[in-house]
Design a protein around this motif. Structure first.
Motif, PDB file in Angstrom:
ATOM      1  N   ARG A   1     -16.025 -36.954 -16.638  1.00 43.84           N
ATOM      2  CA  ARG A   1     -15.765 -36.413 -18.138  1.00 43.84           C
ATOM      3  C   ARG A   1     -17.077 -36.330 -18.699  1.00 43.84           C
ATOM      4  O   ARG A   1     -17.772 -36.853 -18.673  1.00 43.84           O
ATOM      5  CB  ARG A   1     -14.826 -37.536 -18.789  1.00 43.84           C
ATOM      6  CG  ARG A   1     -14.545 -37.096 -20.307  1.00 43.84           C
ATOM      7  CD  ARG A   1     -13.725 -38.445 -20.780  1.00 43.84           C
ATOM      8  NE  ARG A   1     -13.806 -38.478 -22.125  1.00 43.84           N
ATOM      9  CZ  ARG A   1     -12.627 -38.182 -22.929  1.00 43.84           C
ATOM     10  NH1 ARG A   1     -11.538 -37.824 -22.161  1.00 43.84           N
ATOM     11  NH2 ARG A   1     -12.598 -37.888 -24.270  1.00 43.84           N
TER      12      ARG A   1
ATOM     13  N   ASN B   1     -14.391 -20.290 -27.225  1.00 41.29           N
ATOM     14  CA  ASN B   1     -13.399 -20.104 -26.664  1.00 41.29           C
ATOM     15  C   ASN B   1     -13.509 -18.844 -25.346  1.00 41.29           C
ATOM     16  O   ASN B   1     -12.377 -18.260 -24.943  1.00 41.29           O
ATOM     17  CB  ASN B   1     -12.397 -19.502 -27.538  1.00 41.29           C
ATOM     18  CG  ASN B   1     -11.785 -20.444 -28.438  1.00 41.29           C
ATOM     19  OD1 ASN B   1     -11.621 -21.724 -27.976  1.00 41.29           O
ATOM     20  ND2 ASN B   1     -11.826 -20.155 -29.711  1.00 41.29           N
TER      21      ASN B   1
ATOM     22  N   GLU C   1     -12.799 -27.831 -16.653  1.00 35.86           N
ATOM     23  CA  GLU C   1     -12.059 -27.339 -17.881  1.00 35.86           C
ATOM     24  C   GLU C   1     -12.474 -27.852 -18.880  1.00 35.86           C
ATOM     25  O   GLU C   1     -13.174 -29.008 -19.051  1.00 35.86           O
ATOM     26  CB  GLU C   1     -10.350 -27.370 -17.542  1.00 35.86           C
ATOM     27  CG  GLU C   1      -9.959 -28.877 -17.629  1.00 35.86           C
ATOM     28  CD  GLU C   1      -8.466 -29.130 -17.386  1.00 35.86           C
ATOM     29  OE1 GLU C   1      -7.852 -28.202 -17.418  1.00 35.86           O
ATOM     30  OE2 GLU C   1      -8.049 -30.238 -17.681  1.00 35.86           O
ATOM     31  N   ARG C   2     -12.314 -27.254 -20.052  1.00 32.16           N
ATOM     32  CA  ARG C   2     -12.804 -27.579 -21.367  1.00 32.16           C
ATOM     33  C   ARG C   2     -11.652 -27.544 -22.478  1.00 32.16           C
ATOM     34  O   ARG C   2     -11.294 -26.362 -22.709  1.00 32.16           O
ATOM     35  CB  ARG C   2     -13.861 -27.165 -22.002  1.00 32.16           C
ATOM     36  CG  ARG C   2     -14.536 -27.649 -23.122  1.00 32.16           C
ATOM     37  CD  ARG C   2     -15.727 -26.847 -23.821  1.00 32.16           C
ATOM     38  NE  ARG C   2     -16.288 -27.627 -24.722  1.00 32.16           N
ATOM     39  CZ  ARG C   2     -17.356 -27.170 -25.600  1.00 32.16           C
ATOM     40  NH1 ARG C   2     -17.773 -25.909 -25.285  1.00 32.16           N
ATOM     41  NH2 ARG C   2     -17.884 -27.800 -26.552  1.00 32.16           N
ATOM     42  N   THR C   3     -10.986 -28.505 -22.697  1.00 29.89           N
ATOM     43  CA  THR C   3      -9.848 -28.627 -23.683  1.00 29.89           C
ATOM     44  C   THR C   3     -10.126 -28.714 -25.116  1.00 29.89           C
ATOM     45  O   THR C   3     -11.125 -29.486 -25.663  1.00 29.89           O
ATOM     46  CB  THR C   3      -8.900 -29.816 -23.175  1.00 29.89           C
ATOM     47  OG1 THR C   3      -9.666 -31.061 -23.549  1.00 29.89           O
ATOM     48  CG2 THR C   3      -8.299 -29.724 -21.900  1.00 29.89           C
ATOM     49  N   GLY C   4      -9.630 -27.616 -26.038  1.00 33.10           N
ATOM     50  CA  GLY C   4      -9.819 -27.729 -27.168  1.00 33.10           C
ATOM     51  C   GLY C   4     -11.428 -27.352 -27.816  1.00 33.10           C
ATOM     52  O   GLY C   4     -11.547 -27.874 -28.857  1.00 33.10           O
TER      53      GLY C   4
ATOM     54  N   SER D   1     -13.813 -28.832 -26.719  1.00 32.67           N
ATOM     55  CA  SER D   1     -14.525 -30.248 -26.877  1.00 32.67           C
ATOM     56  C   SER D   1     -14.780 -30.827 -25.560  1.00 32.67           C
ATOM     57  O   SER D   1     -15.530 -30.258 -24.791  1.00 32.67           O
ATOM     58  CB  SER D   1     -13.661 -31.104 -27.664  1.00 32.67           C
ATOM     59  OG  SER D   1     -14.690 -32.191 -28.086  1.00 32.67           O
TER      60      SER D   1
ATOM     61  N   SER E   1     -14.735 -31.907 -21.709  1.00 35.02           N
ATOM     62  CA  SER E   1     -14.822 -31.154 -20.506  1.00 35.02           C
ATOM     63  C   SER E   1     -14.531 -32.285 -19.369  1.00 35.02           C
ATOM     64  O   SER E   1     -15.081 -33.320 -19.396  1.00 35.02           O
ATOM     65  CB  SER E   1     -16.013 -30.332 -20.312  1.00 35.02           C
ATOM     66  OG  SER E   1     -15.998 -29.536 -18.967  1.00 35.02           O
ATOM     67  N   THR E   2     -13.737 -31.713 -18.334  1.00 38.56           N
ATOM     68  CA  THR E   2     -13.671 -32.344 -17.111  1.00 38.56           C
ATOM     69  C   THR E   2     -14.082 -31.591 -16.019  1.00 38.56           C
ATOM     70  O   THR E   2     -13.759 -30.506 -15.870  1.00 38.56           O
ATOM     71  CB  THR E   2     -12.080 -32.767 -17.044  1.00 38.56           C
ATOM     72  OG1 THR E   2     -11.749 -33.595 -18.114  1.00 38.56           O
ATOM     73  CG2 THR E   2     -11.957 -33.687 -15.459  1.00 38.56           C
TER      74      THR E   2
END
Lengths: 117, 114
Positions: A22, A52, A68-71, A73, A75-76
């Motif tokens: 993370r 985006n 992936e990067r959610t929102g 902010s 990232s995993t």
């Protein structure tokens, strides 16, 4: 905190298991990079996120790797069916804007050290 | 092809002596050049950058670097080394094809001996 935060700092796993790493970038930084560093060597680019926009995945070494990067902010980075050659330090970096390297340097986290037995 | 070379894997300097860590680059246009430092078990930290202007760039911790266009070099220097300067140093240049990527050198391990 004010810096880039990565977790876990150390991860030991068995060959064939999946792992998730993370990265929590600096607030307001739109660009996020993942790098891999093997045994104090140079940096190998993995993936780049900017806002985006579609990520640049050109550095991912195989389809076992994904991120992936959610929102915009956190990232995993996920590594499926880990192999011994995946053992390395995975570094995350963020910057105000990836397209403004003239004005914004990269801020790195302390990395996640992955050991695959 | 664009590239960055750090010709020395390791540099050894006595404390108090001047130090130089070498970097040469190859890009087709105007280079944006960077130095980063990595202390043991830490992430990389920005030291300094050259974008345009004065060829001598001053950065953190007393380091400076000189941009030399004719020699395509950007060597990192410090007048008087400290034991605490011992670390891994990376030179990087902006990738002109992507504009957001850095092309990294392999790194130079700097060892300062007391």
């Amino acid at each position: 905190g004010a810096g880039v935060s990565q977790s876990p700092s150390n991860k030991v796993t068995e060959k064939g298991k999946d792992v998730e790493l993370r990265c929590d970038p600096i607030s307001g930084h739109t660009a996020l990079y993942w790098y891999r560093q093997s045994l104090g060597q140079g940096l190998e680019f993995l993936i780049y996120f900017q806002g985006n926009s579609a990520p640049d995945k050109s550095g991912l070494p195989s389809d076992r790797f994904s991120a992936e990067r959610t929102g915009g902010s956190v990232s995993t980075l996920t590594i499926q069916r880990t192999q011994q050659e995946d053992s390395a330090v995975y570094l995350c970096a963020s910057s105000k804007s990836g397209t403004s390297l003239s004005t914004g340097e990269l801020f790195f986290g302390e990395g996640s050290r992955l050991t695959v037995l | 092809a664009q590239s960055v070379a750090q010709p020395e894997d390791q540099v050894n300097v006595a404390e108090g002596n001047p130090l130089t860590v070498k970097c040469t680059y190859s890009v087709s246009g105007n280079p944006y050049l960077f130095w980063y430092v990595q202390y043991p078990n830490r992430g990389l930290q920005f030291l300094l950058k050259y974008i345009t202007g004065d060829n001598l760039v001053k950065g953190s911790y007393g380091f400076e670097a000189e941009f030399n266009k004719s020699q395509t070099s950007f060597h990192l220097k410090k007048p008087s080394a400290l034991v605490s300067d011992s670390a891994l140093y990376f030179c990087a240049v902006r990738d002109l094809d992507s504009n957001y990527q850095l092309i990294w050198g392999a790194g130079t391990k700097l060892i300062i001996k007391p």
